[in-house]
Design a protein around this motif. Structure first.
Motif, PDB file in Angstrom:
ATOM      1  N   UNK A 202       0.846  -1.206   0.000  1.00 27.30           N
ATOM      2  CA  UNK A 202       0.000   0.000   0.000  1.00 27.30           C
ATOM      3  C   UNK A 202       0.880   1.255   0.000  1.00 27.30           C
ATOM      4  N   UNK A 203       1.970   1.231   0.775  1.00 31.43           N
ATOM      5  CA  UNK A 203       2.898   2.386   0.761  1.00 31.43           C
ATOM      6  C   UNK A 203       3.509   2.562  -0.636  1.00 31.43           C
ATOM      7  N   UNK A 204       3.884   1.424  -1.261  1.00 30.75           N
ATOM      8  CA  UNK A 204       4.457   1.478  -2.614  1.00 30.75           C
ATOM      9  C   UNK A 204       3.442   2.088  -3.597  1.00 30.75           C
ATOM     10  N   UNK A 205       2.190   1.640  -3.498  1.00 31.18           N
ATOM     11  CA  UNK A 205       1.157   2.137  -4.422  1.00 31.18           C
ATOM     12  C   UNK A 205       0.992   3.646  -4.277  1.00 31.18           C
ATOM     13  N   UNK A 206       1.052   4.126  -3.038  1.00 34.98           N
ATOM     14  CA  UNK A 206       0.947   5.567  -2.807  1.00 34.98           C
ATOM     15  C   UNK A 206       2.088   6.309  -3.489  1.00 34.98           C
ATOM     16  N   UNK A 207       3.287   5.751  -3.389  1.00 31.48           N
ATOM     17  CA  UNK A 207       4.449   6.421  -4.020  1.00 31.48           C
ATOM     18  C   UNK A 207       4.346   6.380  -5.543  1.00 31.48           C
ATOM     19  N   UNK A 208       3.685   5.349  -6.059  1.00 32.19           N
ATOM     20  CA  UNK A 208       3.520   5.249  -7.523  1.00 32.19           C
ATOM     21  C   UNK A 208       2.437   6.198  -8.044  1.00 32.19           C
ATOM     22  N   UNK A 209       1.678   6.789  -7.134  1.00 33.64           N
ATOM     23  CA  UNK A 209       0.655   7.742  -7.565  1.00 33.64           C
ATOM     24  C   UNK A 209      -0.760   7.219  -7.511  1.00 33.64           C
ATOM     25  N   UNK A 210      -0.958   6.046  -6.888  1.00 30.67           N
ATOM     26  CA  UNK A 210      -2.319   5.510  -6.792  1.00 30.67           C
ATOM     27  C   UNK A 210      -3.070   6.153  -5.621  1.00 30.67           C
ATOM     28  N   UNK A 211      -4.363   6.348  -5.813  1.00 29.22           N
ATOM     29  CA  UNK A 211      -5.240   6.804  -4.727  1.00 29.22           C
ATOM     30  C   UNK A 211      -6.100   5.673  -4.208  1.00 29.22           C
ATOM     31  N   UNK A 212      -6.462   4.743  -5.097  1.00 35.19           N
ATOM     32  CA  UNK A 212      -7.277   3.585  -4.696  1.00 35.19           C
ATOM     33  C   UNK A 212      -6.698   2.337  -5.350  1.00 35.19           C
ATOM     34  N   UNK A 213      -7.027   1.184  -4.763  1.00 38.88           N
ATOM     35  CA  UNK A 213      -6.528  -0.086  -5.305  1.00 38.88           C
ATOM     36  C   UNK A 213      -7.661  -1.097  -5.356  1.00 38.88           C
ATOM     37  N   UNK A 214      -7.693  -1.860  -6.443  1.00 35.82           N
ATOM     38  CA  UNK A 214      -8.720  -2.883  -6.589  1.00 35.82           C
ATOM     39  C   UNK A 214      -8.254  -3.983  -7.531  1.00 35.82           C
ATOM     40  N   UNK A 215      -9.185  -4.895  -7.837  1.00 41.71           N
ATOM     41  CA  UNK A 215      -8.825  -6.113  -8.576  1.00 41.71           C
ATOM     42  C   UNK A 215      -9.629  -6.269  -9.869  1.00 41.71           C
ATOM     43  N   UNK A 216     -10.066  -5.149 -10.434  1.00 41.49           N
ATOM     44  CA  UNK A 216     -10.913  -5.250 -11.636  1.00 41.49           C
ATOM     45  C   UNK A 216     -10.716  -4.021 -12.519  1.00 41.49           C
ATOM     46  N   UNK A 217     -11.678  -3.779 -13.364  1.00 39.86           N
ATOM     47  CA  UNK A 217     -11.874  -2.528 -14.128  1.00 39.86           C
ATOM     48  C   UNK A 217     -10.846  -2.296 -15.241  1.00 39.86           C
ATOM     49  N   UNK A 218      -9.547  -2.444 -14.926  1.00 43.01           N
ATOM     50  CA  UNK A 218      -8.534  -2.104 -15.928  1.00 43.01           C
ATOM     51  C   UNK A 218      -8.600  -3.004 -17.169  1.00 43.01           C
ATOM     52  N   UNK A 219      -8.724  -4.346 -17.026  1.00 45.76           N
ATOM     53  CA  UNK A 219      -8.845  -5.143 -18.256  1.00 45.76           C
ATOM     54  C   UNK A 219     -10.043  -4.719 -19.106  1.00 45.76           C
TER      55      UNK A 219
END
Ligand code: HPA
Length: 286
Positions: A202-219
């Motif tokens: 979660x800390x890594x995702x924040x540094x990459x610029x993410x605000x939310x995380x999930x397991x769908x939608x992108x494909x």
């Protein structure tokens, strides 16, 4: 379409023909409902319900909180195809199964794709129940349904310049203002799951610029943009990301918050649909 884990590619034309015969109409808008958001279907007038199991080749939706059915009808004055449930990478489905409902919707004439999902808050300012308008994404699944031979006249190298359509985002923000619904804006990071993230991730995702995380939608968005559908996505924050809260994360909590905040998202989606531009003026160029 294959069962989870492998097999042949979905027969999109056959699935679309079967669904068209059942719904007897021409949807302009497809709306994908994430975990716990199934209640949006109750706002659809003159609904025709088609379980996924009645669509040739579609596997049943395998996740608690996903109905696994289409609801066709009228919402916000437009003909909509609600998809309650989706196929996830973490269920072991090949990516062409995950993408199949988008291709089927396009084959039915749909021009607009509105996606909703349950997501964890990576941005510490986000609280459970908040709704985020997705402005961009990080594909941390590191795979794509577009790999392989090109489907029909899909674009080989679709631009992700406006993966989330700017005009549709403006309509969503205006609708949120009218409804007095606070709407955050942010970047959605997609991971395969099914485990939730570690605190370090979660800390890594924040540094990459993410605000939310999930397991769908992108494909689904990758596929939709290759076809030329115009996309809009909302994330419902069901929990703070691991490490950002003292409360341990469970799927039951995800569903409960999803159901509570789902009414707000339902009103928002209905207002967006009512405010969509005429499909004939669509500028969803690939
Ligand atoms: N991580 C990934 N997916 C999710 C989460 C999360 O915290 N909450 C709901 N879906």
């Amino acid at each position: 379409m294959s069962a989870a884990g492998g097999g042949s590619s979905p027969d999109i034309a056959r699935a679309a023909a079967a669904l068209r015969a059942r719904i007897g109409g021409d949807p302009e808008v497809a709306i994908v409902l994430g975990s716990g958001l199934g209640q949006l279907a109750t706002g659809v007038r003159d609904p025709v319900v088609v379980p996924f199991t009645d669509v040739p080749g579609f596997p049943p939706a395998g996740v608690v909180g996903h109905a696994g059915e289409y609801v066709f009808g009228t919402l916000g004055g437009r003909q909509v195809l609600l998809q309650s449930g989706r196929f996830h990478v973490y269920e072991g489905h090949p990516l062409d199964v995950v993408a199949a409902p988008v291709r089927v919707a396009a084959a039915l004439g749909v021009r607009f794709l509105i996606l909703t999902n349950a997501a964890g808050g990576v941005n510490p300012g986000l609280e459970p129940g908040d709704v985020v308008l997705v402005e961009d994404h990080l594909n941390l699944m590191f795979r794509s349904p577009l790999i392989g031979s090109v489907h029909g006249d899909e674009d080989r190298f679709p631009t992700m310049d406006e993966a989330y359509d700017a005009e549709l985002r403006r309509i969503a923000l205006a609708a949120a203002g009218t409804l007095d619904l606070p709407l955050h804006r942010g970047v959605y990071a997609a991971l395969t799951g099914p485990s939730y993230e570690t605190a370090a991730e979660v800390r890594m995702l924040g540094r990459l610029g993410a605000d939310v995380v999930g397991m769908s939608t992108v494909p689904e968005v990758l596929t939709a943009r290759a076809i030329g559908l115009r996309c809009l996505a909302f994330s419902m924050v069901t929990n703070k990301g691991t490490g950002l809260s003292d409360v341990p994360l469970t799927h039951v909590d995800v569903l409960e918050v999803g159901a509570r905040a789902g009414r707000l998202v339902a009103r928002l989606v209905e207002a967006v649909v009512a405010g969509l531009p005429d499909a004939s003026q669509s500028t969803g160029a690939k």
